[in-house]
Design a protein around this motif. Structure first.
Motif, mmCIF file in Angstrom:
data_model
loop_
_atom_site.group_PDB
_atom_site.id
_atom_site.type_symbol
_atom_site.label_atom_id
_atom_site.label_comp_id
_atom_site.label_asym_id
_atom_site.label_seq_id
_atom_site.Cartn_x
_atom_site.Cartn_y
_atom_site.Cartn_z
ATOM 1 N N THR A 263 16.943 8.396 5.802
ATOM 2 C CA THR A 263 16.743 9.737 7.135
ATOM 3 C C THR A 263 15.427 9.919 6.790
ATOM 4 O O THR A 263 15.217 10.754 5.942
ATOM 5 N N PRO A 264 14.635 10.373 8.232
ATOM 6 C CA PRO A 264 13.135 10.226 8.039
ATOM 7 C C PRO A 264 13.252 12.048 7.555
ATOM 8 O O PRO A 264 13.821 12.277 8.651
ATOM 9 N N ILE A 265 12.660 12.674 7.156
ATOM 10 C CA ILE A 265 12.376 14.443 7.008
ATOM 11 C C ILE A 265 11.065 14.737 7.237
ATOM 12 O O ILE A 265 10.706 15.624 7.112
ATOM 13 N N ALA A 266 9.820 13.584 7.112
ATOM 14 C CA ALA A 266 7.734 14.434 7.165
ATOM 15 C C ALA A 266 7.511 13.170 7.853
ATOM 16 O O ALA A 266 7.595 11.836 7.263
ATOM 17 N N VAL A 267 6.576 13.570 8.616
ATOM 18 C CA VAL A 267 5.444 12.225 8.943
ATOM 19 C C VAL A 267 4.125 13.594 8.474
ATOM 20 O O VAL A 267 3.683 14.227 8.709
ATOM 21 N N VAL A 268 3.652 12.464 7.409
ATOM 22 C CA VAL A 268 2.064 12.572 6.520
ATOM 23 C C VAL A 268 0.437 12.351 7.489
ATOM 24 O O VAL A 268 0.842 11.150 7.825
ATOM 25 N N PRO A 269 -0.236 12.856 7.699
ATOM 26 C CA PRO A 269 -1.115 12.281 8.521
ATOM 27 C C PRO A 269 -2.050 10.973 7.296
ATOM 28 O O PRO A 269 -1.727 11.375 5.669
ATOM 29 N N ALA A 270 -2.079 9.515 7.496
ATOM 30 C CA ALA A 270 -3.252 8.430 6.454
ATOM 31 C C ALA A 270 -4.494 8.779 5.896
ATOM 32 O O ALA A 270 -5.396 8.194 5.968
ATOM 33 N N VAL A 271 -5.207 9.849 7.254
ATOM 34 C CA VAL A 271 -6.606 9.795 7.449
ATOM 35 C C VAL A 271 -7.047 11.621 7.389
ATOM 36 O O VAL A 271 -6.164 12.243 8.368
ATOM 37 N N PRO A 272 -7.629 12.032 7.284
ATOM 38 C CA PRO A 272 -8.653 13.189 7.329
ATOM 39 C C PRO A 272 -8.502 13.329 9.019
ATOM 40 O O PRO A 272 -8.786 12.359 9.789
ATOM 41 N N ALA A 273 -8.428 14.792 9.392
ATOM 42 C CA ALA A 273 -8.605 15.424 10.536
ATOM 43 C C ALA A 273 -9.434 15.422 11.245
ATOM 44 O O ALA A 273 -10.451 15.280 10.931
ATOM 45 N N VAL A 297 -6.185 2.345 5.367
ATOM 46 C CA VAL A 297 -6.133 2.049 6.292
ATOM 47 C C VAL A 297 -7.727 1.548 6.966
ATOM 48 O O VAL A 297 -8.759 1.905 5.721
ATOM 49 N N ARG A 298 -7.241 0.568 7.709
ATOM 50 C CA ARG A 298 -8.141 -0.434 8.660
ATOM 51 C C ARG A 298 -8.714 0.280 9.582
ATOM 52 O O ARG A 298 -8.476 0.617 9.723
ATOM 53 N N GLY A 299 -9.932 -0.265 9.636
ATOM 54 C CA GLY A 299 -10.860 1.168 10.434
ATOM 55 C C GLY A 299 -12.041 1.858 9.570
ATOM 56 O O GLY A 299 -13.060 1.175 9.887
ATOM 57 N N PRO A 300 -11.507 2.648 8.667
ATOM 58 C CA PRO A 300 -12.331 3.289 8.471
ATOM 59 C C PRO A 300 -12.452 2.889 7.070
ATOM 60 O O PRO A 300 -13.707 3.089 6.116
ATOM 61 N N ASN A 301 -11.134 1.944 6.645
ATOM 62 C CA ASN A 301 -12.152 0.864 5.545
ATOM 63 C C ASN A 301 -11.933 2.079 4.138
ATOM 64 O O ASN A 301 -12.663 1.841 2.872
ATOM 65 N N THR A 302 -10.395 2.814 3.972
ATOM 66 C CA THR A 302 -10.296 3.555 3.397
ATOM 67 C C THR A 302 -9.209 3.050 2.674
ATOM 68 O O THR A 302 -7.888 2.270 2.731
ATOM 69 N N ILE A 303 -9.153 3.905 0.540
ATOM 70 C CA ILE A 303 -7.972 4.158 -0.074
ATOM 71 C C ILE A 303 -7.197 5.664 0.433
ATOM 72 O O ILE A 303 -7.866 6.578 -0.126
ATOM 73 N N ALA A 304 -6.521 5.575 1.108
ATOM 74 C CA ALA A 304 -5.971 7.437 1.026
ATOM 75 C C ALA A 304 -4.874 7.435 -0.803
ATOM 76 O O ALA A 304 -4.548 6.795 -0.297
ATOM 77 N N THR A 305 -6.046 8.761 -0.496
ATOM 78 C CA THR A 305 -4.911 9.298 -2.015
ATOM 79 C C THR A 305 -3.671 10.076 -1.182
ATOM 80 O O THR A 305 -4.306 11.092 -0.782
ATOM 81 N N PHE A 306 -2.424 9.902 -2.060
ATOM 82 C CA PHE A 306 -1.657 11.143 -1.809
ATOM 83 C C PHE A 306 -0.766 11.520 -3.267
ATOM 84 O O PHE A 306 -0.459 11.375 -3.913
ATOM 85 N N TRP A 327 -11.965 -3.680 6.572
ATOM 86 C CA TRP A 327 -10.395 -4.362 6.758
ATOM 87 C C TRP A 327 -9.219 -4.543 5.317
ATOM 88 O O TRP A 327 -8.871 -5.785 5.083
ATOM 89 N N PRO A 328 -9.175 -3.863 4.797
ATOM 90 C CA PRO A 328 -8.489 -3.466 4.133
ATOM 91 C C PRO A 328 -6.791 -3.849 4.306
ATOM 92 O O PRO A 328 -6.343 -3.175 4.447
ATOM 93 N N ARG A 329 -6.894 -5.155 3.824
ATOM 94 C CA ARG A 329 -5.012 -5.218 4.202
ATOM 95 C C ARG A 329 -4.171 -5.121 3.261
ATOM 96 O O ARG A 329 -2.425 -5.054 4.023
ATOM 97 N N HIS A 330 -4.430 -5.539 2.258
ATOM 98 C CA HIS A 330 -3.158 -5.135 0.578
ATOM 99 C C HIS A 330 -4.158 -4.544 -0.286
ATOM 100 O O HIS A 330 -5.312 -4.577 -0.300
ATOM 101 N N LEU A 331 -3.381 -4.103 -0.798
ATOM 102 C CA LEU A 331 -3.774 -3.210 -2.039
ATOM 103 C C LEU A 331 -2.979 -3.580 -3.642
ATOM 104 O O LEU A 331 -1.847 -3.721 -3.352
#
Length: 380
Positions: A263-273, A297-306, A327-331
């Motif tokens: 069941t989907p319950i929330a959507v969270v951004p993976a990049v800064p506003a 996240v490919r494009g900005p080429n980052t690791i997003a930490t939550f 282009w970080p495809r995998h971690l």
């Protein structure tokens, strides 16, 4: 869509950047190595049919607490290696061969982890298989065919090799062609979940171990254009986090294992506003203690930490750190979770970054290994 175009459909491929061909380096190291290393072994996948041509399957080692990856050898006969899983006894490695129009899955004997021996290749009954898992019964391998939007079931034979397919579950997209991108077991091992980017769906199925047949139990349909790519379960087993490739977001889903329902319950951004330009999440992972989740996240080429909320139902983006590549495809996290290893496809580099166990955050890039058209890292 061809395997090559799949790898570049999000935009024109960048230059080789830091990538350099390491064929001779891997060959020389293999000659010098006479016995298995005492360090950690990892397998690195790369695309042999994409320019610049990768190696397919490379073996690398990491000595003790030293993070640097040392090349050992390239394993012949495994083209376009793009995802890995292994049997529970640790003796057999399974690899997607992301061919188009027809892909395959390779089985390799890894009883000596630094010297994989190819047992054989079996058709995936579809194009561009990009992900696989060993079923919880240890009797089947399931693979997601991205190009044809299907999930195949391959029986494991005596000795670890694979037999001909026992089933093929075809997805259907409502607005776009289906593109199956992942197939996994749920934490209980009772359910099979497949994620389809083109159909904007997650499918929950059962697998009959007697017949090798899949039966659809639930289909979750996400908003149009979400492009779900990969999901990772929280160690507690009641929630899953789903990275969406076509929107820079992570969807949090509750998981009822008894009923087999998401069941989907929330959507969270993976990049800064305020982020703009190419913003395409790739891999997602959760720390063993369940306190943190990570997405490339490919494009900005980052690791997003939550950070993960106390009841595991919420994610909060706390940092975005440069991966040091394009282009970080995998971690992948090292087995002790003290280091991140990121496969930067377009720069052809695997970079490693330290991880702070208390904050969960990555530090600055500490080193890199050049592997042309690299796509994934898997620790044995």
């Amino acid at each position: 869509m061809s395997g090559l175009s799949r790898r570049t459909f999000l935009g024109a491929a960048g230059g080789a950047g830091l990538a350099t061909a390491l064929g001779p380096q891997f060959a020389d190291a293999a000659t010098a190595l006479c016995r298995p290393s005492a360090g950690t072994t990892a397998y690195v996948g790369s695309y042999t049919s994409s320019p610049p041509a990768g190696h397919g399957l490379d073996v690398v080692t990491r000595a003790g607490s030293v993070p640097a990856l040392t090349p050992v050898r390239t394993v012949p006969g495994v083209p376009d290696a793009s995802w890995f899983d292994r049997s529970r006894d640790g003796r057999t490695l399974y690899v997607t061969d992301e061919g188009d129009p027809t892909g395959s899955v390779s089985a390799l004997d890894i009883s000596t982890v630094t010297s994989p021996k190819l047992l054989g290749r079996t058709s995936s009954k579809g194009s561009a298989p990009t992900h696989l898992c060993v079923h919880s019964s240890q009797e089947f391998v399931l693979a997601a065919n991205y190009g044809s939007g299907s999930v195949v079931v391959l029986p494991i034979q005596a000795g670890g090799g694979l037999g001909a397919a026992t089933d093929l579950q075809q997805h259907v997209g409502a607005e776009r062609a289906p593109h199956a991108h992942q197939v996994v077991n749920d934490p209980t091992g009772r359910w099979v979940l497949s994620v389809d980017l083109g159909a904007d769906s997650v499918y929950v199925s059962t697998l009959d171990a007697a017949t090798g047949k899949l039966a659809l139990h639930q289909q979750i349909t996400l908003p149009s254009g979400a492009g779900p790519r990969h999901l990772a379960f929280h160690p507690g087993g009641h929630y899953a986090y789903l990275a969406q490739e076509l929107r820079p977001e992570v969807t949090v889903l509750s998981w009822d294992a008894a009923a087999g329902r998401l069941t989907p319950i929330a959507v969270v951004p993976a990049v800064p506003a305020g982020s703009s330009g190419d913003l395409f999440p790739g891999e997602i992972a959760v720390s063993k203690d369940g306190r943190f989740a990570y997405a490339t996240v490919r494009g900005p080429n980052t690791i997003a930490t939550f950070s993960v909320s106390g009841d595991d139902s919420g994610l909060t983006l706390v940092s975005s750190v440069d991966t040091g590549g394009n282009w970080p495809r995998h971690l992948a996290l090292s087995p002790d979770e003290t280091w991140f290893y990121v496969a930067n496809q377009r720069s052809g580099t695997v970079t490693w970054l330290p991880r702070d166990a208390s904050t969960g955050r990555p530090g600055a890039v500490a080193g890199s290994l050049a592997v042309p058209s690299v796509n994934s890292v898997f620790f044995a």
